[in-house]
Design a protein around this motif. Structure first.
Motif, mmCIF file in Angstrom:
data_model
loop_
_atom_site.group_PDB
_atom_site.id
_atom_site.type_symbol
_atom_site.label_atom_id
_atom_site.label_comp_id
_atom_site.label_asym_id
_atom_site.label_seq_id
_atom_site.Cartn_x
_atom_site.Cartn_y
_atom_site.Cartn_z
ATOM 1 N N SER A 179 70.700 77.894 22.803
ATOM 2 C CA SER A 179 70.491 77.161 24.055
ATOM 3 C C SER A 179 69.691 77.983 25.065
ATOM 4 O O SER A 179 69.918 79.179 25.224
ATOM 5 C CB SER A 179 71.839 76.778 24.675
ATOM 6 O OG SER A 179 72.507 75.823 23.879
ATOM 7 N N ALA A 215 69.437 77.260 28.706
ATOM 8 C CA ALA A 215 69.962 76.361 29.739
ATOM 9 C C ALA A 215 70.034 77.071 31.077
ATOM 10 O O ALA A 215 70.646 78.134 31.185
ATOM 11 C CB ALA A 215 71.348 75.851 29.337
ATOM 12 N N ARG A 254 67.702 74.447 22.038
ATOM 13 C CA ARG A 254 68.224 73.339 22.837
ATOM 14 C C ARG A 254 67.959 73.658 24.300
ATOM 15 O O ARG A 254 68.616 74.510 24.890
ATOM 16 C CB ARG A 254 69.718 73.159 22.575
ATOM 17 C CG ARG A 254 70.323 71.936 23.227
ATOM 18 C CD ARG A 254 71.740 71.719 22.724
ATOM 19 N NE ARG A 254 72.297 70.478 23.234
ATOM 20 C CZ ARG A 254 73.454 69.955 22.829
ATOM 21 N NH1 ARG A 254 74.169 70.582 21.902
ATOM 22 N NH2 ARG A 254 73.888 68.809 23.336
ATOM 23 N N SER A 271 67.402 72.923 28.336
ATOM 24 C CA SER A 271 67.669 72.161 29.557
ATOM 25 C C SER A 271 67.437 73.120 30.712
ATOM 26 O O SER A 271 68.357 73.755 31.218
ATOM 27 C CB SER A 271 69.100 71.621 29.570
ATOM 28 O OG SER A 271 69.304 70.818 30.710
ATOM 29 N N SER A 272 66.176 73.250 31.104
ATOM 30 C CA SER A 272 65.808 74.269 32.079
ATOM 31 C C SER A 272 64.621 73.828 32.912
ATOM 32 O O SER A 272 63.656 73.260 32.382
ATOM 33 C CB SER A 272 65.458 75.571 31.347
ATOM 34 O OG SER A 272 64.887 76.511 32.238
ATOM 35 N N GLU A 319 66.600 68.464 26.347
ATOM 36 C CA GLU A 319 67.732 67.568 26.533
ATOM 37 C C GLU A 319 67.662 66.805 27.860
ATOM 38 O O GLU A 319 67.779 65.585 27.882
ATOM 39 C CB GLU A 319 69.025 68.374 26.461
ATOM 40 C CG GLU A 319 70.262 67.542 26.303
ATOM 41 C CD GLU A 319 71.424 68.368 25.789
ATOM 42 O OE1 GLU A 319 72.322 67.777 25.175
ATOM 43 O OE2 GLU A 319 71.439 69.598 26.004
ATOM 44 N N ASP A 320 67.484 67.525 28.952
ATOM 45 C CA ASP A 320 67.428 66.893 30.272
ATOM 46 C C ASP A 320 66.106 67.194 30.977
ATOM 47 O O ASP A 320 65.466 66.310 31.503
ATOM 48 C CB ASP A 320 68.595 67.363 31.150
ATOM 49 C CG ASP A 320 69.932 66.991 30.544
ATOM 50 O OD1 ASP A 320 70.109 65.806 30.225
ATOM 51 O OD2 ASP A 320 70.776 67.883 30.373
#
Length: 275
Positions: free
Chosen positions: A62, A64, A102, A104-105, A134-135
């Motif tokens: 990840s 993140a 993965r 999300s940043s 992801e986001d």
């Protein structure tokens, strides 16, 4: 502006979605940044971020939070140096068949990003490496993602914000109003430029612009090579904008809009999904 030491140590050129940086600055000024001492201590001891080995030998790593080169005690940050260690570990592990980043940043500090992007590209030469946004996968985070063999995103993810920037505060008028005069004794015309209380002159602005442009050239070169974009395509996406996943796919920034379960299944099945 007076910031806690940990924040102040990270000031410099950023490759980051601007609204997130504004939030961090406001929190720092208000001295309300939360901490995560236990997690930070764990990363310092382990040297890397956790690697989650899933079915089919897929190593999920990840990325993140706001990207910093070193560890930070502030919640919502990730060390690019720690991610690099985990990627190299997964890349050399014979039990790992493939790697999924993965992400999300909103991006983060320029320092350390190019090295992380290089490690992702090197790992992708050894085994399948894919990125899943992801986001949000913006700025420095997208630079890293672009070095994977394939990049996918969730349908509500935001992708892009390709560009680099620096923020300077000219506080000379406030200092003057407070009766404070700042003297910078330096060995060069630009040595000490930007010292709080001094004027941000056109020469200082031109100097900082040269630095930002030079750093951004590396960003653009990485994205162009990783995504195999034409100069025209690169110009179209290097505006600093973010796009919803569907538009990002049409612009060549990602390879598809999928769920993370679909991407994991594709990697577990042997080498990742195509098309």
């Amino acid at each position: 502006m007076y910031l806690p030491d940990c924040v102040a140590s990270h000031l410099g050129a950023w490759a980051m979605y601007p609204s997130r940086l504004r939030e961090l600055v406001q929190m720092a000024k208000a001295k309300v940044l939360p901490t995560r001492e236990a997690q930070a201590a764990e990363q310092r001891v382990s040297g890397g971020v956790p690697i989650d080995i899933q079915k089919g030998g897929v190593a999920v790593i990840s990325v993140a939070g706001v990207m910093m080169k070193g560890w930070s005690k502030f919640e919502g940050t990730v060390s690019t140096a720690a991610v690099r260690r985990s990627i190299r570990q997964a890349s050399s592990d014979d039990e790992v068949e493939s790697i999924l980043l993965r992400i999300s940043s909103p991006g983060g500090f320029v320092d350390g990003t190019a090295d992380l992007a290089d490690d992702v590209a090197a790992a992708a030469q050894r085994k399948p490496v894919e990125a899943y946004i992801e986001d949000i996968g913006a700025s420095a985070a997208y630079w890293v993602a672009s070095q994977a063999r394939k990049v996918y995103a969730g349908r509500t993810a935001l992708v892009g914000s390709i560009g680099t920037y620096q923020v300077l505060w000219d506080e000379s008028k406030r200092f003057e109003a407070d009766g404070i005069q700042v003297h910078v004794i330096s060995t060069g015309a630009l040595k000490g430029a930007g010292t709080p209380g001094t004027e941000v002159t056109p020469e200082v602005l031109a100097y900082e612009r040269r630095l930002v442009e030079a750093l951004n050239d590396h960003f653009l070169a990485g994205v162009r090579a990783g995504r195999r974009l034409t100069p025209k395509q690169l110009d179209a996406v290097s505006t600093g904008e973010v796009w919803p996943a569907g538009e990002a796919q049409a612009l060549g920034l990602i390879d598809g809009v999928r769920s993370i379960d679909d991407v994991l299944s594709g990697l577990a099945a042997g080498g990742g999904m195509r098309g």
